[in-house]
Design an enzyme around this catalytic site. Structure first.
Site, PDB file in Angstrom:
ATOM      1  N   GLY A  12       7.951 -25.515  21.873  1.00 42.14           N
ATOM      2  CA  GLY A  12       8.929 -26.406  21.245  1.00 42.14           C
ATOM      3  C   GLY A  12       9.745 -27.171  22.262  1.00 42.14           C
ATOM      4  O   GLY A  12      10.809 -27.695  21.953  1.00 42.14           O
ATOM      5  N   ASN A  14       9.792 -29.854  25.986  1.00 40.60           N
ATOM      6  CA  ASN A  14       9.474 -31.253  26.311  1.00 40.60           C
ATOM      7  C   ASN A  14       7.998 -31.572  26.072  1.00 40.60           C
ATOM      8  O   ASN A  14       7.652 -32.505  25.338  1.00 40.60           O
ATOM      9  CB  ASN A  14       9.782 -31.526  27.795  1.00 40.60           C
ATOM     10  N   GLY A  15       7.130 -30.763  26.720  1.00 41.17           N
ATOM     11  CA  GLY A  15       5.697 -31.024  26.640  1.00 41.17           C
ATOM     12  C   GLY A  15       5.159 -30.850  25.229  1.00 41.17           C
ATOM     13  O   GLY A  15       4.265 -31.587  24.791  1.00 41.17           O
ATOM     14  N   PHE A  37       9.947 -19.313  19.329  1.00 37.49           N
ATOM     15  CA  PHE A  37      11.173 -19.115  20.099  1.00 37.49           C
ATOM     16  C   PHE A  37      12.407 -19.413  19.253  1.00 37.49           C
ATOM     17  O   PHE A  37      12.522 -20.500  18.667  1.00 37.49           O
ATOM     18  CB  PHE A  37      11.146 -20.038  21.326  1.00 37.49           C
ATOM     19  N   ASP A  39      15.277 -20.191  16.790  1.00 35.42           N
ATOM     20  CA  ASP A  39      15.182 -20.828  15.468  1.00 35.42           C
ATOM     21  C   ASP A  39      14.558 -22.220  15.555  1.00 35.42           C
ATOM     22  O   ASP A  39      14.773 -23.063  14.681  1.00 35.42           O
ATOM     23  CB  ASP A  39      16.577 -20.923  14.833  1.00 35.42           C
ATOM     24  N   GLU A  40      13.774 -22.464  16.638  1.00 35.43           N
ATOM     25  CA  GLU A  40      13.248 -23.818  16.858  1.00 35.43           C
ATOM     26  C   GLU A  40      12.435 -24.332  15.667  1.00 35.43           C
ATOM     27  O   GLU A  40      12.570 -25.492  15.273  1.00 35.43           O
ATOM     28  CB  GLU A  40      12.374 -23.847  18.120  1.00 35.43           C
ATOM     29  N   GLN A 123      -1.840 -22.875  34.760  1.00 34.65           N
ATOM     30  CA  GLN A 123      -1.357 -22.245  35.987  1.00 34.65           C
ATOM     31  C   GLN A 123      -2.190 -21.008  36.328  1.00 34.65           C
ATOM     32  O   GLN A 123      -2.790 -20.385  35.451  1.00 34.65           O
ATOM     33  CB  GLN A 123       0.126 -21.908  35.903  1.00 34.65           C
ATOM     34  N   CYS A 153       8.159 -35.649  31.297  1.00 38.58           N
ATOM     35  CA  CYS A 153       8.733 -35.984  29.989  1.00 38.58           C
ATOM     36  C   CYS A 153      10.002 -35.188  29.734  1.00 38.58           C
ATOM     37  O   CYS A 153      10.171 -34.093  30.277  1.00 38.58           O
ATOM     38  CB  CYS A 153       7.709 -35.728  28.885  1.00 38.58           C
ATOM     39  N   HIS A 218       6.163 -24.392  46.567  1.00 32.72           N
ATOM     40  CA  HIS A 218       7.607 -24.104  46.574  1.00 32.72           C
ATOM     41  C   HIS A 218       8.006 -22.812  47.315  1.00 32.72           C
ATOM     42  O   HIS A 218       8.954 -22.846  48.104  1.00 32.72           O
ATOM     43  CB  HIS A 218       8.138 -24.053  45.124  1.00 32.72           C
TER      44      HIS A 218
HETATM   45  P1  NAI Z   1      10.421 -26.577  28.554  1.00 33.26           P
HETATM   46  O1  NAI Z   1      11.398 -26.112  29.594  1.00 33.26           O
HETATM   47  O2  NAI Z   1      10.809 -27.762  27.748  1.00 33.26           O
HETATM   48  O3  NAI Z   1      10.062 -25.363  27.623  1.00 33.26           O
HETATM   49  C1  NAI Z   1      11.061 -24.841  26.854  1.00 33.26           C
HETATM   50  C2  NAI Z   1      10.401 -24.279  25.619  1.00 33.26           C
HETATM   51  O4  NAI Z   1       9.674 -23.106  25.979  1.00 33.26           O
HETATM   52  C3  NAI Z   1      11.401 -23.874  24.601  1.00 33.26           C
HETATM   53  O5  NAI Z   1      11.768 -24.985  23.813  1.00 33.26           O
HETATM   54  C4  NAI Z   1      10.611 -22.844  23.829  1.00 33.26           C
HETATM   55  O6  NAI Z   1       9.760 -23.445  22.881  1.00 33.26           O
HETATM   56  C5  NAI Z   1       9.754 -22.199  24.894  1.00 33.26           C
HETATM   57  N1  NAI Z   1      10.386 -20.961  25.342  1.00 33.26           N
HETATM   58  C6  NAI Z   1      11.441 -20.848  26.167  1.00 33.26           C
HETATM   59  N2  NAI Z   1      11.779 -19.562  26.345  1.00 33.26           N
HETATM   60  C7  NAI Z   1      10.900 -18.849  25.598  1.00 33.26           C
HETATM   61  C8  NAI Z   1      10.728 -17.463  25.363  1.00 33.26           C
HETATM   62  N3  NAI Z   1      11.508 -16.565  25.927  1.00 33.26           N
HETATM   63  N4  NAI Z   1       9.716 -17.105  24.540  1.00 33.26           N
HETATM   64  C9  NAI Z   1       8.900 -18.016  23.983  1.00 33.26           C
HETATM   65  N5  NAI Z   1       9.035 -19.339  24.177  1.00 33.26           N
HETATM   66  C10 NAI Z   1      10.016 -19.744  24.971  1.00 33.26           C
HETATM   67  O7  NAI Z   1       9.022 -26.786  29.266  1.00 33.26           O
HETATM   68  P2  NAI Z   1       8.243 -28.151  29.449  1.00 33.26           P
HETATM   69  O8  NAI Z   1       9.105 -29.133  30.149  1.00 33.26           O
HETATM   70  O9  NAI Z   1       7.605 -28.511  28.164  1.00 33.26           O
HETATM   71  O10 NAI Z   1       7.132 -27.705  30.482  1.00 33.26           O
HETATM   72  C11 NAI Z   1       6.058 -26.858  30.129  1.00 33.26           C
HETATM   73  C12 NAI Z   1       5.342 -26.498  31.419  1.00 33.26           C
HETATM   74  O11 NAI Z   1       4.911 -27.704  32.064  1.00 33.26           O
HETATM   75  C13 NAI Z   1       6.225 -25.775  32.449  1.00 33.26           C
HETATM   76  O12 NAI Z   1       5.445 -24.831  33.113  1.00 33.26           O
HETATM   77  C14 NAI Z   1       6.668 -26.873  33.393  1.00 33.26           C
HETATM   78  O13 NAI Z   1       6.954 -26.381  34.692  1.00 33.26           O
HETATM   79  C15 NAI Z   1       5.428 -27.766  33.396  1.00 33.26           C
HETATM   80  N6  NAI Z   1       5.705 -29.168  33.713  1.00 33.26           N
HETATM   81  C16 NAI Z   1       6.657 -29.872  33.027  1.00 33.26           C
HETATM   82  C17 NAI Z   1       6.889 -31.188  33.306  1.00 33.26           C
HETATM   83  C18 NAI Z   1       7.867 -32.013  32.545  1.00 33.26           C
HETATM   84  O14 NAI Z   1       8.060 -33.187  32.872  1.00 33.26           O
HETATM   85  N7  NAI Z   1       8.492 -31.489  31.509  1.00 33.26           N
HETATM   86  C19 NAI Z   1       6.113 -31.898  34.372  1.00 33.26           C
HETATM   87  C20 NAI Z   1       5.116 -31.076  35.000  1.00 33.26           C
HETATM   88  C21 NAI Z   1       4.922 -29.761  34.682  1.00 33.26           C
END
Ligand code: NAI
Length: 405
Positions: A12, A14-15, A37, A39-40, A123, A153, A218
């Site tokens: 839920g 960004n991606g 996750f 109440d998303e 990954q 995003c 990193h």
């Molecule tokens: P995000 O930080 O937006 O993900 C948050 C989401 O993960 C929450 O909304 C929830 O749905 C879920 N979540 C969080 N904690 C949780 C838990 N304890 N249990 C279950 N679900 C949980 O992540 P994003 O930005 O969508 O990125 C996804 C992957 O892509 C990450 O590994 C990130 O490093 C990688 N990435 C992201 C980029 C970006 O621009 N957003 C760019 C390149 C890689």
């Protein structure tokens, strides 16, 4: 007209907003979202009653082939896997790696043969985890893992508005077909979700992307920078890549050398495993970042002068008096050690390649993370189960590594 498929997006964040939005914009895709996750699911469902999801593409439609600004409706957002999973052809995990295990456990009872499970990004270690949780069911499925998210995003407003800031040109993934016989082409199905960009390319096998992973960048930089830190807050956030010094570059280069050596050792023992795509980090930068680099002399100068990294600083926490201390709980260590460096170390261990640079960096990182993963030069600490190294899943030999299913 292509066959209609059902795509389930897990997550839920960004991606997940972008993936679900793009999928829902295609006439030949039925889109569902599973977010377990908090109440998303409930919040997003309620938002969809009154609103559409808006997606903008900042780079315009030249690269992405998408409209620059469009809206879609998502009709199925749930936290209930029994509603989301049955009938899904393609299940895309778009969550940070630490959430993969819980999503796999949630979907496992409902998985049917010929489903495609996609880590976007997967990954290192994703495949091991999928086979571990889904057991025999995984053999009937297609498992895919992509090296990164296709976009940079950000959610501008949860459930309502997400911005694509950058679209990658190419994105590499690997595919394990097992005994599956899906009625659709899995790579085409994922490309259909993405649209024209990025162009999805296929690795030679699942080992190649692990040894070519960028998640090893990193930790050695963090180590080189902070290993002798005196614990006193500092005035300014230091530049992460462009602030690289010789010591940090030595660790980074050393780890990359060890990955190349591991690829050579595996290829020597298993000539059928093509690892020609495993490049040294220096060569990878020259290939993929060349237009941004001002001085190509060495790995050190490449990172110091790579303008793609303009302004990127070390993850820091602000102190009460406005100074800064390093944040060792940031994803650079919490994600990239258990789902990066420890996995590559695991492959090297199986291949019989000594890894003094991996060992030294992991030993320091595990202290920052409060874990016990490496003992000397072996992955046998009590917290090995919190990582995705092959040893954690009982994969200890070259045969087991090459034939994971
Ligand atoms: P995000 O930080 O937006 O993900 C948050 C989401 O993960 C929450 O909304 C929830 O749905 C879920 N979540 C969080 N904690 C949780 C838990 N304890 N249990 C279950 N679900 C949980 O992540 P994003 O930005 O969508 O990125 C996804 C992957 O892509 C990450 O590994 C990130 O490093 C990688 N990435 C992201 C980029 C970006 O621009 N957003 C760019 C390149 C890689």
């Amino acid at each position: 007209m292509t066959k209609k498929i059902t795509v389930l997006v897990c997550g839920g964040g960004n991606g997940a907003h972008v993936t679900a939005g793009l999928a829902a914009s295609r006439d030949d895709i039925e889109t569902r979202v599973l977010t377990t996750f908090s109440d998303e699911a409930e919040r997003w469902t309620n938002i969809m009653k009154e609103n559409d999801l808006r997606i903008t593409v900042d780079e315009g439609d030249i690269k992405s082939g998408e409209s620059v600004d469009f809206k879609v409706k998502l009709n199925c957002i749930t936290k209930d896997p029994s509603k989301a999973v049955p009938g899904a052809d393609v299940i895309i995990f778009t969550v940070p790696a630490f959430a993969h295990q819980s999503y796999l456990e949630a979907i496992e009872p409902y998985i049917q043969p010929n489903t495609t499970i996609v880590g976007m990004p997967g990954q290192p270690g994703f495949e091991f985890q999928v086979f571990d949780v889904l057991k025999d069911k995984a053999k009937q499925c297609v498992v895919m893992s992509f090296e990164s998210l296709p976009w940079a995003c950000r959610i501008a407003e949860f459930g309502k508005f997400v911005q694509i800031l950058m679209v990658k040109v190419n994105l590499m993934g690997c595919i394990i077909r097992g005994q599956s016989k899906p009625s659709y082409d899995p790579m085409e199905a994922v490309q259909r979700v993405m649209g024209k960009a990025p162009i999805l390319t296929q690795a030679n096998n699942y080992i190649e992307p692990i040894l070519a992973t960028k998640s090893i960048i990193h930790p050695p930089i963090m180590y080189g920078k902070w290993k002798d830190w005196d614990g006193k807050p500092i005035e300014k956030k230091p530049l992460f890549y462009q602030g690289l010094d010789e010591e940090q570059a030595r660790y980074l280069g050393g780890i990359s050398d060890e990955l190349v050596a591991t690829a050579k050792a595996i290829a020597a023992q298993k000539p059928e495993v093509d690892l020609s795509g495993v490049l040294h980090l220096y060569d990878w930068y020259l290939r993929d970042h060349k237009p941004y680099i001002k001085d190509t002399t060495s790995l050190l100068t490449v990172l110091q002068t790579d303008t793609a990294y303009d302004g990127l600083v070390h993850p820091m926490k602000e102190t009460e008096d406005g100074k800064f201390v390093p944040d060792f709980r940031y994803r650079y260590l919490t994600e990239d050690v258990p789902n990066g460096l420890v996995v590559t170390k695991g492959l090297a261990q199986i291949a019989g390649v000594p890894t003094p640079f991996h060992d030294e960096v992991i030993a320091w990182c595990q202290k920052q993370l409060g874990k016990d993963i490496i003992v000397g030069d072996e992955l046998k600490g009590k917290d090995i189960g919190s990582t995705r190294c092959p040893q954690r899943y009982g994969i200890n030999t070259m045969d087991a590594l090459v034939n994971i299913m």
